[in-house]
Design a protein around this motif. Structure first.
Motif, PDB file in Angstrom:
ATOM      1  N   MET A  92       0.826  -1.266  -0.111  1.00 43.66           N
ATOM      2  CA  MET A  92       0.093   0.124  -0.086  1.00 43.66           C
ATOM      3  C   MET A  92       0.904   1.212  -0.086  1.00 43.66           C
ATOM      4  O   MET A  92       2.087   1.154   0.498  1.00 43.66           O
ATOM      5  N   ARG A  93       0.459   2.254  -0.868  1.00 42.01           N
ATOM      6  CA  ARG A  93       0.998   3.452  -0.703  1.00 42.01           C
ATOM      7  C   ARG A  93       0.292   4.505  -0.119  1.00 42.01           C
ATOM      8  O   ARG A  93      -0.909   4.657  -0.524  1.00 42.01           O
ATOM      9  N   ILE A  94       0.744   5.522   0.420  1.00 46.43           N
ATOM     10  CA  ILE A  94       0.064   6.540   0.980  1.00 46.43           C
ATOM     11  C   ILE A  94       0.573   7.874   0.343  1.00 46.43           C
ATOM     12  O   ILE A  94       1.691   8.106   0.564  1.00 46.43           O
ATOM     13  N   ARG A  95      -0.262   8.846  -0.576  1.00 47.62           N
ATOM     14  CA  ARG A  95       0.289   9.958  -1.186  1.00 47.62           C
ATOM     15  C   ARG A  95      -0.360  11.060  -0.745  1.00 47.62           C
ATOM     16  O   ARG A  95      -1.764  11.081  -0.141  1.00 47.62           O
ATOM     17  N   PRO A  96       0.060  12.221  -1.016  1.00 52.63           N
ATOM     18  CA  PRO A  96      -0.579  13.693  -0.613  1.00 52.63           C
ATOM     19  C   PRO A  96      -1.957  13.486  -1.739  1.00 52.63           C
ATOM     20  O   PRO A  96      -1.589  13.057  -2.725  1.00 52.63           O
ATOM     21  N   GLY A  97      -2.816  14.080  -1.380  1.00 58.86           N
ATOM     22  CA  GLY A  97      -4.178  14.113  -2.163  1.00 58.86           C
ATOM     23  C   GLY A  97      -4.189  15.788  -2.408  1.00 58.86           C
ATOM     24  O   GLY A  97      -3.658  16.475  -1.646  1.00 58.86           O
ATOM     25  N   ASP A  98      -5.360  15.870  -3.195  1.00 56.49           N
ATOM     26  CA  ASP A  98      -5.987  17.202  -3.546  1.00 56.49           C
ATOM     27  C   ASP A  98      -7.174  17.273  -3.940  1.00 56.49           C
ATOM     28  O   ASP A  98      -7.971  16.218  -4.043  1.00 56.49           O
ATOM     29  N   GLY A  99      -7.880  18.282  -4.321  1.00 56.90           N
ATOM     30  CA  GLY A  99      -9.211  18.328  -4.798  1.00 56.90           C
ATOM     31  C   GLY A  99      -9.602  17.426  -5.870  1.00 56.90           C
ATOM     32  O   GLY A  99     -10.677  17.103  -5.962  1.00 56.90           O
ATOM     33  N   SER A 100      -8.700  17.023  -6.720  1.00 54.83           N
ATOM     34  CA  SER A 100      -8.691  16.118  -7.626  1.00 54.83           C
ATOM     35  C   SER A 100      -9.352  14.667  -7.136  1.00 54.83           C
ATOM     36  O   SER A 100      -9.807  14.167  -7.855  1.00 54.83           O
ATOM     37  N   ASP A 101      -9.101  14.592  -5.798  1.00 50.90           N
ATOM     38  CA  ASP A 101      -9.618  13.219  -5.208  1.00 50.90           C
ATOM     39  C   ASP A 101     -10.953  13.354  -4.808  1.00 50.90           C
ATOM     40  O   ASP A 101     -11.385  12.208  -4.098  1.00 50.90           O
ATOM     41  N   LEU A 102     -11.766  14.354  -4.923  1.00 46.40           N
ATOM     42  CA  LEU A 102     -12.919  14.489  -4.230  1.00 46.40           C
ATOM     43  C   LEU A 102     -13.939  13.224  -4.567  1.00 46.40           C
ATOM     44  O   LEU A 102     -14.614  12.820  -3.717  1.00 46.40           O
ATOM     45  N   ASP A 103     -13.948  13.052  -5.987  1.00 48.16           N
ATOM     46  CA  ASP A 103     -14.818  11.827  -6.187  1.00 48.16           C
ATOM     47  C   ASP A 103     -14.425  10.573  -5.740  1.00 48.16           C
ATOM     48  O   ASP A 103     -15.157   9.651  -5.197  1.00 48.16           O
ATOM     49  N   SER A 104     -13.032  10.223  -5.284  1.00 51.04           N
ATOM     50  CA  SER A 104     -12.535   9.090  -4.639  1.00 51.04           C
ATOM     51  C   SER A 104     -13.125   9.113  -3.134  1.00 51.04           C
ATOM     52  O   SER A 104     -13.783   8.079  -2.551  1.00 51.04           O
ATOM     53  N   ILE A 105     -13.105  10.404  -2.526  1.00 54.41           N
ATOM     54  CA  ILE A 105     -13.651  10.451  -1.098  1.00 54.41           C
ATOM     55  C   ILE A 105     -15.212  10.134  -1.177  1.00 54.41           C
ATOM     56  O   ILE A 105     -15.554   9.171  -0.328  1.00 54.41           O
ATOM     57  N   MET A 106     -15.855  10.769  -2.196  1.00 52.47           N
ATOM     58  CA  MET A 106     -17.391  10.531  -2.213  1.00 52.47           C
ATOM     59  C   MET A 106     -17.738   8.952  -2.359  1.00 52.47           C
ATOM     60  O   MET A 106     -18.629   8.426  -1.667  1.00 52.47           O
ATOM     61  N   ALA A 107     -16.798   8.581  -3.095  1.00 53.17           N
ATOM     62  CA  ALA A 107     -17.149   6.774  -3.452  1.00 53.17           C
ATOM     63  C   ALA A 107     -16.806   5.858  -2.600  1.00 53.17           C
ATOM     64  O   ALA A 107     -17.704   5.368  -1.912  1.00 53.17           O
ATOM     65  N   LEU A 108     -15.816   6.693  -1.384  1.00 46.61           N
ATOM     66  CA  LEU A 108     -15.403   5.560  -0.377  1.00 46.61           C
ATOM     67  C   LEU A 108     -16.805   5.854   0.702  1.00 46.61           C
ATOM     68  O   LEU A 108     -16.976   5.162   1.520  1.00 46.61           O
ATOM     69  N   GLY A 109     -17.091   7.264   0.748  1.00 44.92           N
ATOM     70  CA  GLY A 109     -18.294   7.383   1.586  1.00 44.92           C
ATOM     71  C   GLY A 109     -19.407   6.594   1.206  1.00 44.92           C
ATOM     72  O   GLY A 109     -20.221   6.249   2.000  1.00 44.92           O
ATOM     73  N   ASP A 110     -19.874   6.572  -0.081  1.00 42.38           N
ATOM     74  CA  ASP A 110     -21.028   5.689  -0.441  1.00 42.38           C
ATOM     75  C   ASP A 110     -20.690   4.190  -0.083  1.00 42.38           C
ATOM     76  O   ASP A 110     -21.938   3.808   0.433  1.00 42.38           O
ATOM     77  N   GLU A 111     -19.595   3.896  -0.417  1.00 43.41           N
ATOM     78  CA  GLU A 111     -19.490   2.318   0.124  1.00 43.41           C
ATOM     79  C   GLU A 111     -19.459   2.278   1.654  1.00 43.41           C
ATOM     80  O   GLU A 111     -20.237   1.307   2.051  1.00 43.41           O
ATOM     81  N   ALA A 112     -19.016   3.207   2.349  1.00 49.77           N
ATOM     82  CA  ALA A 112     -19.414   3.155   3.724  1.00 49.77           C
ATOM     83  C   ALA A 112     -20.663   3.110   4.273  1.00 49.77           C
ATOM     84  O   ALA A 112     -21.280   2.454   5.146  1.00 49.77           O
ATOM     85  N   VAL A 113     -21.443   3.936   3.635  1.00 49.29           N
ATOM     86  CA  VAL A 113     -23.104   4.130   3.990  1.00 49.29           C
ATOM     87  C   VAL A 113     -23.604   2.863   3.611  1.00 49.29           C
ATOM     88  O   VAL A 113     -24.381   2.318   4.621  1.00 49.29           O
ATOM     89  N   ALA A 114     -23.464   2.429   2.449  1.00 49.38           N
ATOM     90  CA  ALA A 114     -23.966   1.041   2.114  1.00 49.38           C
ATOM     91  C   ALA A 114     -23.678  -0.070   3.208  1.00 49.38           C
ATOM     92  O   ALA A 114     -24.692  -0.735   3.281  1.00 49.38           O
ATOM     93  N   TRP A 115     -22.534   0.012   3.441  1.00 55.32           N
ATOM     94  CA  TRP A 115     -21.824  -1.217   4.462  1.00 55.32           C
ATOM     95  C   TRP A 115     -22.603  -0.977   5.809  1.00 55.32           C
ATOM     96  O   TRP A 115     -23.201  -2.159   6.416  1.00 55.32           O
TER      97      TRP A 115
END
Length: 166
Positions: free
Chosen positions: A1-24
């Motif tokens: 696993m790699r941890i990298r700095p993020g920025d505003g272009s990662d907003l869709d990934s944040i929202m997708a992870l949020g969707d996955e968490a809510v469904a779970w």
């Protein structure tokens, strides 16, 4: 696993992870923590994430180039949490993919928060979370070296602040 700095272009990934968490959570009967509506279908949630991103530093955990976790840290807590009275690193958001449960993604991101604090010369890391009846999330943070401090309520939402000294 790699941890990298993020920025505003990662907003869709944040929202997708949020969707996955809510469904779970909903599949497990937890509708109180974040409700039942996917993050991507909630304009208020999108604006909240934009605000948190603007105030903090984003770190993205990736497996084979796929975002599987996010961490946002800030030097101040959410507005409903009193300041610590000393410099701190505050975990404003921690989300991990349930599809990759057991790979210690969240623990590694929390370790990243500690390393950010060390780099800044700060000895306090705090986080807050949902303090549900089962205490599962609070226990998760305790297993990762955090200690319960104060509790709080936001309307009907019970929360717990946890601290970690380094």
């Amino acid at each position: 696993m790699r941890i990298r700095p993020g920025d505003g272009s990662d907003l869709d990934s944040i929202m997708a992870l949020g969707d996955e968490a809510v469904a779970w959570m909903v599949s497990r009967g937890n509708t109180e923590q974040w409700g039942t509506l996917p993050w991507s279908a909630n304009p208020a949630r999108l604006e909240r994430m934009r605000g948190i991103l603007a105030e903090g530093d984003l770190w993205v955990a990736e497996l084979d180039g796929e975002p599987v976790g996010v961490l946002i840290v800030s030097d101040k807590p959410d507005p409903h949490i009193p300041p610590a009275g000393e410099p701190e690193v505050y975990v404003r958001l921690l989300l991990t993919s349930r599809r990759h449960a057991g790979k210690k993604i969240g623990s590694q991101l929390l370790d990243k928060a500690v390393s950010v604090a060390r780099e800044r010369g700060v000895s306090l890391v705090r986080v807050d979370c949902y303090r549900g009846e089962d205490g599962e999330l609070v226990g998760y943070y305790e297993r990762n070296g955090y200690v319960k401090s104060e509790t709080f309520m936001v309307k009907e939402w019970p929360g717990q602040v946890l601290t970690r000294r380094i």
